[in-house]
Motif scaffolding. Sequence first.
Motif, short mmCIF file in Angstrom:
data_model
loop_
_atom_site.label_atom_id
_atom_site.label_comp_id
_atom_site.label_asym_id
_atom_site.label_seq_id
_atom_site.Cartn_x
_atom_site.Cartn_y
_atom_site.Cartn_z
N VAL A 13 -18.65 30.73 97.70
CA VAL A 13 -19.56 29.61 97.94
C VAL A 13 -20.89 30.11 98.49
N VAL A 14 -20.81 30.99 99.48
CA VAL A 14 -22.03 31.54 100.09
C VAL A 14 -22.84 32.33 99.06
N GLY A 15 -22.13 33.12 98.23
CA GLY A 15 -22.82 33.92 97.23
C GLY A 15 -23.55 33.08 96.21
N LEU A 16 -22.99 31.93 95.85
CA LEU A 16 -23.64 31.05 94.88
C LEU A 16 -24.80 30.28 95.50
N TYR A 17 -24.63 29.89 96.76
CA TYR A 17 -25.66 29.08 97.41
C TYR A 17 -26.88 29.91 97.79
N LEU A 18 -26.68 31.21 98.00
CA LEU A 18 -27.76 32.06 98.48
C LEU A 18 -28.99 32.06 97.56
N PRO A 19 -28.85 32.31 96.24
CA PRO A 19 -30.05 32.30 95.39
C PRO A 19 -30.71 30.94 95.29
N VAL A 20 -29.92 29.87 95.42
CA VAL A 20 -30.50 28.52 95.43
C VAL A 20 -31.44 28.38 96.62
N ALA A 21 -31.00 28.87 97.77
CA ALA A 21 -31.81 28.78 98.99
C ALA A 21 -33.02 29.70 98.90
N ILE A 22 -32.83 30.90 98.38
CA ILE A 22 -33.96 31.84 98.26
C ILE A 22 -35.06 31.25 97.39
N ASP A 23 -34.67 30.60 96.30
CA ASP A 23 -35.66 30.06 95.37
C ASP A 23 -36.51 28.95 95.98
N ALA A 24 -36.03 28.35 97.07
CA ALA A 24 -36.80 27.29 97.72
C ALA A 24 -38.06 27.84 98.38
N THR A 25 -38.05 29.11 98.79
CA THR A 25 -39.19 29.67 99.54
C THR A 25 -39.74 30.96 98.96
N VAL A 26 -39.10 31.52 97.94
CA VAL A 26 -39.51 32.84 97.46
C VAL A 26 -40.94 32.84 96.94
N LEU A 27 -41.43 31.69 96.49
CA LEU A 27 -42.79 31.62 95.96
C LEU A 27 -43.84 31.39 97.04
N HIS A 28 -43.42 31.10 98.27
CA HIS A 28 -44.40 30.88 99.33
C HIS A 28 -45.29 32.11 99.52
N ILE A 29 -44.68 33.28 99.44
CA ILE A 29 -45.44 34.52 99.62
C ILE A 29 -46.27 34.84 98.37
N ALA A 30 -45.89 34.21 97.25
CA ALA A 30 -46.53 34.55 95.97
C ALA A 30 -47.69 33.64 95.63
N VAL A 31 -48.04 32.70 96.51
CA VAL A 31 -49.12 31.76 96.20
C VAL A 31 -50.42 32.48 95.85
N PRO A 32 -50.88 33.45 96.64
CA PRO A 32 -52.11 34.16 96.24
C PRO A 32 -51.98 34.87 94.89
N THR A 33 -50.81 35.46 94.63
CA THR A 33 -50.60 36.16 93.36
C THR A 33 -50.61 35.19 92.19
N LEU A 34 -49.91 34.06 92.32
CA LEU A 34 -49.88 33.07 91.25
C LEU A 34 -51.26 32.48 91.00
N SER A 35 -52.02 32.32 92.07
CA SER A 35 -53.37 31.80 91.94
C SER A 35 -54.23 32.72 91.07
N GLN A 36 -54.02 34.03 91.20
CA GLN A 36 -54.80 34.99 90.45
C GLN A 36 -54.21 35.25 89.05
N GLU A 37 -52.89 35.47 88.98
CA GLU A 37 -52.26 35.88 87.73
C GLU A 37 -52.20 34.74 86.71
N LEU A 38 -51.83 33.53 87.16
CA LEU A 38 -51.70 32.40 86.24
C LEU A 38 -52.90 31.46 86.29
N LYS A 39 -53.91 31.82 87.09
CA LYS A 39 -55.09 30.97 87.26
C LYS A 39 -54.69 29.55 87.64
N ALA A 40 -53.71 29.46 88.54
CA ALA A 40 -53.20 28.16 88.94
C ALA A 40 -54.12 27.51 89.96
N GLY A 41 -54.43 26.24 89.74
CA GLY A 41 -55.24 25.48 90.69
C GLY A 41 -54.41 25.03 91.87
#
Length: 499
Positions: A13-41
């Motif tokens: 159960v823990v092993g399956l739930y872990l990636p679900v939880a990670i995906d909730a915040t993994v992009l927080h650190i990537a906001v500057p990168t996504l802004s540049q790479e995908l030209k996201a507004g």
Amino acid sequence: MFLHPKWFILAIVVGLYLPVAIDATVLHIAVPTLSQELKAGTSQLLWIIDIYPLLMAGLILVMGALGDKVGYRKLMLMGSIIFGITSVLAALSPTANFLIFSRAILALGASMIMPATLACLRHTFMDEKERNFALGMWVMAGGAGAAFGPLVGGLLLEYFYWGSVFLINVPIVLVVTVCILKYLPKQNFIHEKKLNILDALILITAILLVIYSLKAGLKEFDPQFILLGLIGIVLGFLFVKRQIKSDQPLFDLKLFTSKSVKYGFTISVVAMIALVGFELLISQKLQYVYQFSPLEAGLYILPFMIAVSVGGVISTPLLNKFGAKKVAVFSLILSSVSIYFLSVVNFETEYLFSAFCMILLGLSILCAFLAATSAILSGAPIEQASSAGAIEGMSYELGTGLGVTIFGLMASFFYTKNVDFYHFFSADQLKIAESSIGGTYQVLPNLSAESADLIIKSANSAFVMAHSSILIFSSLILLFLAIFIWIFWRETSTKSLSI
């Protein structure tokens, strides 16, 4: 004790739930990168982050009902397969809009996984103290996954392309899926349980219309946005009315007659809204203002991640000894204090103090969430375990989605109010530059070095002010929530409620 098969089920159960939880915040650190790479507004960035929790909040109820119908084992399998396949699609997204679409499908898989895993624990651990321990591990996995998401994202962004933050889900999901097929027992389920897809669509539409009207309407006043928001509110009331009248609702509103369920839900939603104020912007502040790399920013937040990871160890005995209400109130007060001090600390020169505040926040907020989770599951009968798990999961995701919306808009408002770029950009460039600090960095290449330096100083000052204001607001939310819970929640005993 720990050689019993139920502890291996807990590991699955823990092993399956872990990636679900990670995906909730993994992009927080990537906001500057996504802004540049995908030209996201700015709006696209908010939707990339927000669509995942918002759709989960709407889908998770129907998935809880589906779990009651087909059993948590089948629901976990379906969720893991969808989550794994869509992770590959997200990693290969060529545009910001395609990534938003992929995140929406990821939410479908995650909305199956969350209630299924909770229902599995509810059926597996009948002893209350063992169940509280198992829930502690589940909450700790969710908290640690969400907390370590930025570090995982920063590490991958340091050495690989941005899509790798999704590809790491694939091997985890493959291993867990095999374990589900081999080790999880089959269980009885309610064949006659009906799935009301129409009600689910009404709820999802209501949530998205309200959030869209807030995001668009607060940036640019337009009567049509007000109309869309009102339609969303009306649909929300229609959803509640249909649930009351239905013989087989998506979830039984009578569950909210239990004070444990009602106040546990309130704690989860409001505390998550406040926590997002800290999580959403700190990585951007570290990268934009202090010029940290994504990995350095993730490492800076490491004390918070570690505290959340070990919080389950200390929270379970506290919960068994003092009960859900006392643990929740005390934890919320400590979280409020720690967030306030994080609003005034200088991250560059006062690292030890900021690390202490992050540790205090991680430990206390996890204790509050475990108290809420225990209250919700203990206040529901066992035959409605999936529905109770769906309510618990919806509270987290709804809080996350609302937090991203509220604080994303607040950050944009405070930032725009405190910058003055009129003399440097054309009208079109000015609109992008004033929307967010990420937008400002997008248009910097059009300026001379001297002008860019002036712009960066103004942008950093405005962003620091915006971040500080948001954290103070988050601190007040948690303090008022603690007072509210202390006054209005009357427990039937000093222990966690059991069925």
